[in-house]
Design an enzyme around this catalytic site. Structure first.
Site, PDB file in Angstrom:
ATOM      1  N   LEU A 133      28.940  -5.756 -22.821  1.00 42.32           N
ATOM      2  CA  LEU A 133      28.516  -7.314 -22.693  1.00 42.32           C
ATOM      3  C   LEU A 133      26.992  -7.422 -23.812  1.00 42.32           C
ATOM      4  O   LEU A 133      26.926  -8.418 -24.195  1.00 42.32           O
ATOM      5  CB  LEU A 133      27.079  -7.381 -21.052  1.00 42.32           C
ATOM      6  CG  LEU A 133      28.375  -7.152 -19.579  1.00 42.32           C
ATOM      7  CD1 LEU A 133      27.365  -7.466 -18.715  1.00 42.32           C
ATOM      8  CD2 LEU A 133      29.130  -7.796 -20.152  1.00 42.32           C
ATOM      9  N   GLY A 139      19.993  -8.941 -24.005  1.00 49.35           N
ATOM     10  CA  GLY A 139      19.582  -8.411 -22.984  1.00 49.35           C
ATOM     11  C   GLY A 139      19.960  -9.000 -21.618  1.00 49.35           C
ATOM     12  O   GLY A 139      21.594  -9.192 -21.294  1.00 49.35           O
ATOM     13  N   GLU A 373      21.780  -2.117 -15.482  1.00 49.84           N
ATOM     14  CA  GLU A 373      22.369  -2.733 -14.450  1.00 49.84           C
ATOM     15  C   GLU A 373      21.054  -4.228 -13.691  1.00 49.84           C
ATOM     16  O   GLU A 373      20.776  -4.354 -12.803  1.00 49.84           O
ATOM     17  CB  GLU A 373      22.607  -2.173 -13.333  1.00 49.84           C
ATOM     18  CG  GLU A 373      24.347  -0.930 -13.040  1.00 49.84           C
ATOM     19  CD  GLU A 373      25.589  -1.482 -13.857  1.00 49.84           C
ATOM     20  OE1 GLU A 373      25.286  -3.197 -13.183  1.00 49.84           O
ATOM     21  OE2 GLU A 373      26.270  -1.098 -13.751  1.00 49.84           O
ATOM     22  N   GLU A 377      12.008  -5.167 -13.501  1.00 45.60           N
ATOM     23  CA  GLU A 377      11.251  -6.633 -13.883  1.00 45.60           C
ATOM     24  C   GLU A 377      12.351  -7.504 -12.898  1.00 45.60           C
ATOM     25  O   GLU A 377      11.937  -8.786 -12.130  1.00 45.60           O
ATOM     26  CB  GLU A 377      11.141  -7.147 -15.086  1.00 45.60           C
ATOM     27  CG  GLU A 377       9.512  -6.097 -15.713  1.00 45.60           C
ATOM     28  CD  GLU A 377      10.258  -4.779 -16.298  1.00 45.60           C
ATOM     29  OE1 GLU A 377      11.469  -4.614 -16.476  1.00 45.60           O
ATOM     30  OE2 GLU A 377      10.061  -3.815 -15.963  1.00 45.60           O
TER      31      GLU A 377
HETATM   32  C1  LIG Z   1      21.609   4.525 -22.063  1.00 46.11           C
HETATM   33  C2  LIG Z   1      21.745   2.415 -22.090  1.00 46.11           C
HETATM   34  C3  LIG Z   1      22.726   2.769 -22.322  1.00 46.11           C
HETATM   35  C4  LIG Z   1      23.441   1.288 -21.616  1.00 46.11           C
HETATM   36  N1  LIG Z   1      25.179   1.015 -21.398  1.00 46.11           N
HETATM   37  C5  LIG Z   1      25.429  -0.476 -21.513  1.00 46.11           C
HETATM   38  C6  LIG Z   1      26.329  -0.543 -21.220  1.00 46.11           C
HETATM   39  O1  LIG Z   1      28.057   0.343 -20.896  1.00 46.11           O
HETATM   40  N2  LIG Z   1      26.890  -1.783 -21.509  1.00 46.11           N
HETATM   41  C7  LIG Z   1      26.338  -3.427 -21.280  1.00 46.11           C
HETATM   42  O2  LIG Z   1      26.766  -4.108 -21.801  1.00 46.11           O
HETATM   43  N3  LIG Z   1      25.133  -2.552 -22.525  1.00 46.11           N
HETATM   44  C8  LIG Z   1      24.488  -1.521 -21.728  1.00 46.11           C
HETATM   45  N4  LIG Z   1      23.466  -1.363 -21.531  1.00 46.11           N
HETATM   46  C9  LIG Z   1      22.123  -1.890 -22.040  1.00 46.11           C
HETATM   47  C10 LIG Z   1      21.360  -2.509 -20.709  1.00 46.11           C
HETATM   48  O3  LIG Z   1      21.670  -3.348 -19.748  1.00 46.11           O
HETATM   49  C11 LIG Z   1      20.185  -3.397 -21.461  1.00 46.11           C
HETATM   50  O4  LIG Z   1      19.512  -2.488 -22.426  1.00 46.11           O
HETATM   51  C12 LIG Z   1      19.070  -4.280 -20.435  1.00 46.11           C
HETATM   52  O5  LIG Z   1      20.268  -5.735 -20.323  1.00 46.11           O
HETATM   53  C13 LIG Z   1      17.858  -4.792 -20.667  1.00 46.11           C
HETATM   54  O6  LIG Z   1      18.203  -5.650 -21.935  1.00 46.11           O
HETATM   55  P1  LIG Z   1      17.019  -5.397 -22.884  1.00 46.11           P
HETATM   56  O7  LIG Z   1      17.377  -4.078 -23.868  1.00 46.11           O
HETATM   57  O8  LIG Z   1      18.173  -6.416 -24.340  1.00 46.11           O
HETATM   58  O9  LIG Z   1      15.998  -5.600 -23.102  1.00 46.11           O
HETATM   59  P2  LIG Z   1      15.164  -6.877 -23.392  1.00 46.11           P
HETATM   60  O10 LIG Z   1      16.253  -7.952 -22.295  1.00 46.11           O
HETATM   61  O11 LIG Z   1      14.911  -7.607 -24.705  1.00 46.11           O
HETATM   62  O12 LIG Z   1      14.432  -6.973 -22.234  1.00 46.11           O
HETATM   63  C14 LIG Z   1      12.824  -6.354 -22.462  1.00 46.11           C
HETATM   64  C15 LIG Z   1      11.528  -6.534 -21.615  1.00 46.11           C
HETATM   65  O13 LIG Z   1      11.562  -7.606 -20.607  1.00 46.11           O
HETATM   66  C16 LIG Z   1      11.340  -7.763 -19.459  1.00 46.11           C
HETATM   67  N5  LIG Z   1      12.555  -9.069 -19.195  1.00 46.11           N
HETATM   68  C17 LIG Z   1      13.201  -9.479 -20.298  1.00 46.11           C
HETATM   69  N6  LIG Z   1      13.289 -11.056 -20.089  1.00 46.11           N
HETATM   70  C18 LIG Z   1      12.675 -11.415 -18.501  1.00 46.11           C
HETATM   71  C19 LIG Z   1      12.568 -12.264 -17.531  1.00 46.11           C
HETATM   72  N7  LIG Z   1      13.134 -13.620 -17.804  1.00 46.11           N
HETATM   73  N8  LIG Z   1      11.577 -12.818 -17.239  1.00 46.11           N
HETATM   74  C20 LIG Z   1      10.605 -11.536 -16.794  1.00 46.11           C
HETATM   75  N9  LIG Z   1      10.941 -10.109 -17.613  1.00 46.11           N
HETATM   76  C21 LIG Z   1      11.981 -10.256 -18.366  1.00 46.11           C
HETATM   77  C22 LIG Z   1      12.624  -6.511 -19.138  1.00 46.11           C
HETATM   78  O14 LIG Z   1      12.706  -6.403 -17.929  1.00 46.11           O
HETATM   79  C23 LIG Z   1      12.421  -5.620 -20.178  1.00 46.11           C
HETATM   80  O15 LIG Z   1      11.194  -4.801 -19.256  1.00 46.11           O
HETATM   81  C24 LIG Z   1      22.623   0.278 -22.299  1.00 46.11           C
HETATM   82  C25 LIG Z   1      21.191   0.845 -22.239  1.00 46.11           C
HETATM   83  C26 LIG Z   1      20.788   1.891 -22.503  1.00 46.11           C
HETATM   84  C27 LIG Z   1      19.704   2.554 -23.279  1.00 46.11           C
END
Ligand SMILES: Cc1cc2nc3c(=O)[nH]c(=O)nc-3n(C[C@H](O)[C@H](O)[C@H](O)COP(=O)(O)OP(=O)(O)OC[C@H]3O[C@@H](n4cnc5c(N)ncnc54)[C@H](O)[C@@H]3O)c2cc1C
Length: 393
Positions: A133, A139, A373, A377
């Site tokens: 995804l 993310g 997942e 937050e």
């Molecule tokens: C080891 C690992 C394995 C993973 N495996 C997978 C996988 O198999 N498949 C896959 O698709 N993804 C995977 N991911 C990705 C993971 O799902 C994302 O990192 C996660 O969804 C957060 O997205 P981001 O890192 O872009 O953070 P961001 O979305 O940029 O968020 C950054 C910060 O802002 C906060 N935030 C963002 N939007 C809001 C809002 N509207 N209101 C309040 N707070 C907010 C977040 O909570 C966080 O604290 C993996 C990540 C890691 C580290």
């Protein structure tokens, strides 16, 4: 919003059958996992031999219906297995869980032909994969993805990059979230989910070097004019992808909660043992009140995390909508994992910093549970929104 209905009507195991399964898995953990975990974790080695054994045990089909060759386990039994394994090595639970979330999307939303074609191979572990995804710019805000799938005859042509994909190197097939209509408003209406087996135009970018969650591969996936048959559009109708991708997250959240329970209980187990053998001032540190306060907090947190997790899993098995319970379980159990691993580090004192002890792995692995997942937050916001809906002024 997709409902929480479990995909199959397989009757749950009785208590004796479930216990026999858990005993067999505990024996496997003791015999095969515990002797190799530190070596594999410290060297970030993908555990080929453990994956083969997990395949033999049927774990890649754990939640897939028996009619497709899976074990058809209930969410409760599955969560117990995950917590048990995670209390010794959390990362390996990700290898089969990400795969099962891909399978769930097909089982819940796929056409009969897609289920018949893919699920038996997913259940046997012949094809293993995950859920793709996340993109570099998207993310939490999944609707911001940029990957496009453009129809060309009986194929889609896919272009874009996915990032952080679990099983990205070792997996051979992914549930891939794309935009089939990038201009759609609202944005989710232009999103579709494809079954994407590896093929020409689908390559691995980089493997991520990570703080923890070692052993399982996390990678960038690059799609450059990758062609996938239209038959691989899950459900056969464009525009359903956002709900299909997030519809599996309830089970995904229960799974992450179970991993959190495992980490919280594992950290407690290690700290409990250490506190009774390490002596200062002429007695085991477990007899000092400060350490007892820590242990009292840890055992309470671990228990509360377990109860919340199985509360959500039971609701899921009853076919009830359980996004609020799953969110509460995921939020609380993942924070419990972080707090218990940190508290265990304090109990281990200087030795917590040594790679000769296991507790530092729990500390490195736990934080991921707060991110994956749906971040914690977002979990709290989802919980609050549901709560407010249930309690209007
Ligand atoms: C080891 C690992 C394995 C993973 N495996 C997978 C996988 O198999 N498949 C896959 O698709 N993804 C995977 N991911 C990705 C993971 O799902 C994302 O990192 C996660 O969804 C957060 O997205 P981001 O890192 O872009 O953070 P961001 O979305 O940029 O968020 C950054 C910060 O802002 C906060 N935030 C963002 N939007 C809001 C809002 N509207 N209101 C309040 N707070 C907010 C977040 O909570 C966080 O604290 C993996 C990540 C890691 C580290």
């Amino acid at each position: 919003m997709a409902t929480a209905a479990a995909p199959t009507a397989t009757p749950p195991m009785d208590a004796a059958e479930e216990q026999a399964l858990l005993d067999a898995i505990q024996k496997w953990v003791d015999r095969e996992v515990r002797p190799v975990v530190m070596h594999h974790d410290h060297n970030d080695i993908w555990p080929a031999e453990l994956v083969a054994q997990m395949t033999d045990m049927g774990l890649f089909g754990a939640t897939i219906g028996q009619e497709y060759g899976g074990l058809g386990l209930s969410a409760v039994t599955y969560a117990k297995i995950v917590a048990l394994i995670a209390s010794h090595w959390m990362a390996i639970t990700g290898i089969f869980n990400s795969h099962l979330i891909m399978a769930l999307a097909v089982e819940r939303f796929g056409t009969p032909a897609q289920k018949a074609k893919w699920l038996p191979k997913f259940a046997s572990g012949e094809i293993r994969g995950g859920l793709a995804l996340t993109e570099p710019n998207a993310g939490t805000d999944l609707q911001a993805i940029r990957m496009t799938a453009v129809r060309d005859g009986d194929h889609y042509v896919v272009n874009g990059t996915k990032t952080w994909i679990s099983n990205g190197i070792e997996g051979s097939c992914f549930a891939l979230l794309v935009k089939t209509d990038p201009k759609a408003e609202p944005r989710y209406k232009g999103m579709s989910l494809l079954i994407a087996p590896r093929g020409p135009g689908f390559t691995v970018g980089k493997k991520f070097a990570k703080l923890g969650y070692k052993g399982i591969d996390s990678a960038e996936l690059i799609f450059d004019n990758y062609r996938v048959p239209v038959d691989n559009l899950i459900g056969g109708i464009e525009g359903q992808g956002f709900f299909q991708a997030t519809g599996g997250l309830e089970l995904g959240r229960i799974n992450v909660a179970a991993r959190g329970v495992g980490l919280a209980e594992g950290a407690l187990r290690l700290a409990t043992a250490y506190a009774q053998v390490r002596e200062t001032m002429g007695k085991p540190i477990a007899e000092h009140q400060a350490i007892q306060l820590y242990l009292g907090e840890m055992v309470t947190r671990a228990r509360a995390a377990r109860l919340l997790t199985f509360d959500a899993a039971e609701a899921y098995d009853r076919g009830e909508r359980c996004d609020m319970q799953a969110g509460m379980a995921k939020y609380f159990a993942s924070e419990a994992a972080v707090e218990n691993s940190q508290t265990a580090m304090r109990i281990f004192g200087g030795y917590s910093y040594s790679k000769e002890y296991e507790i530092e792995r729990y500390y490195r692995d736990a934080m991921l549970m707060c991110i994956g997942e749906g971040t914690n937050e977002m979990q709290r916001m989802i919980i609050a929104r549901q709560w407010l809906k249930q309690n209007p002024a």
